[in-house]
Design an enzyme around this catalytic site. Structure first.
Site, PDB file in Angstrom:
ATOM      1  N   ARG A   1      35.865   7.143   9.680  1.00 57.65           N
ATOM      2  CA  ARG A   1      35.087   8.255  10.084  1.00 57.65           C
ATOM      3  C   ARG A   1      35.934   8.837  11.406  1.00 57.65           C
ATOM      4  NH1 ARG A   1      28.870   7.606  11.529  1.00 57.65           N
ATOM      5  NH2 ARG A   1      29.194   9.741  11.485  1.00 57.65           N
TER       6      ARG A   1
ATOM      7  N   CYS B   1      29.552   8.316  19.774  1.00 55.63           N
ATOM      8  CA  CYS B   1      29.522   7.663  18.473  1.00 55.63           C
ATOM      9  C   CYS B   1      29.073   8.571  17.536  1.00 55.63           C
ATOM     10  CB  CYS B   1      28.648   6.365  18.188  1.00 55.63           C
ATOM     11  SG  CYS B   1      26.961   6.776  19.114  1.00 55.63           S
TER      12      CYS B   1
END
Length: 278
Positions: free
Chosen positions: A175, A233
């Site tokens: 990611r 995050c």
């Protein structure tokens, strides 16, 4: 003093009548409502806490998926859990402390003495300790929380952070690199951020690794005592776990609660890809 308690230590607190409140924050992205699992068996006296409702608020996509709750909202929730002045709150989940850390991070800002059950409900069961299946609704508490938010940074502060410190992206490497993005509209990372997935800091049972190993892992990306550090995050939950681990080894950290879900939903924000900060 450690931010963690073992199952045996929690059991001792409960059996000796210490002023302790236990909260169960079972939550995962693929299963945000953990009440069913809670009702199948939880630490005796534990109150179920819905993360999405009591440890976050809801707004526009440009605010991220889990914006901070107001201090009043968090205080009302803590009172529902039965928390009183002077109580110790012990929080756990079943996902290696990721959700529990969100509660730890918020409550600590509010001035509460809060600990995380090392290994979560699994460690409690592994120790052979009893669970109960009731839906606990304690007498309301009267705790007064300090204003929260001092340990959070805004989206503009996150953008500027790499110039003066280390901004950690604690998501999975793929990611961070921008190879995949299962949840947000744009793949990649905040320019200047360094990737250090929070899963590197604990073992398969969710117990923190020895402190020397943890410090060495942080040092590999430039985080040492005295370094200004902030973490983000996907939506501000997992980043709180990194803040928990950093605090445990003596390094204070900030959290960008909007995280990638806010950044990627804000037009005009630059995006870096690949395995370098950019």
């Amino acid at each position: 003093m450690s931010n963690f308690v073992t199952a045996a230590e929690l059991h001792d607190l409960l059996t000796t009548g210490a002023p302790v409140r236990v909260i169960d924050v079972r939550w995962r992205l693929d299963r945000p409502d953990g009440r069913g699992e809670y009702l199948e068996g939880h630490v005796p006296g534990a109150v179920y806490v819905p993360l999405d409702q009591e440890l976050a608020t809801h707004g526009e996509p440009s605010e991220g998926r889990h914006p901070l709750p107001s201090t009043a909202t968090l205080q009302a929730a803590a009172r529902r859990w039965g928390v009183r002045p002077g109580d110790t709150v012990v929080v756990y989940d079943d996902a290696k402390g990721i959700a529990a850390a969100r509660a730890w991070w918020l409550l600590r800002q509010g001035g509460v003495d809060v600990k995380v059950l090392e290994g979560g409900i699994r460690s409690w069961k592994a120790a052979g300790l009893d669970t109960t299946t009731d839906d606990v609704a304690p007498e309301a508490g009267d705790v007064v929380l300090a204003e929260i938010g001092a340990d959070a940074i805004s989206i503009d502060e996150a953008a500027a952070f790499p110039a003066s410190g280390v901004l950690l992206d604690v998501r999975a490497p793929e990611r961070y690199r921008g190879e995949t993005e299962p949840l947000d509209p744009v793949a990649g990372h905040v320019p200047g951020a360094r990737n250090l997935p929070t899963v590197l800091h604990f073992d398969a049972e969710g117990r923190i690794l020895d402190h020397d190993t943890v410090r060495a892992t942080f040092a590999s990306v430039g985080v040492t005592p005295g370094t200004a550090v902030a973490a983000y995050c996907g939506s501000g939950v997992t980043a709180a776990h990194t803040a928990l681990i950093l605090d445990e080894v003596g390094i204070p950290a900030k959290v960008f609660p909007g995280s990638w879900s806010q950044w990627s939903n804000t037009p005009g924000r630059p995006v870096a890809t690949g395995d370098q900060p950019g």
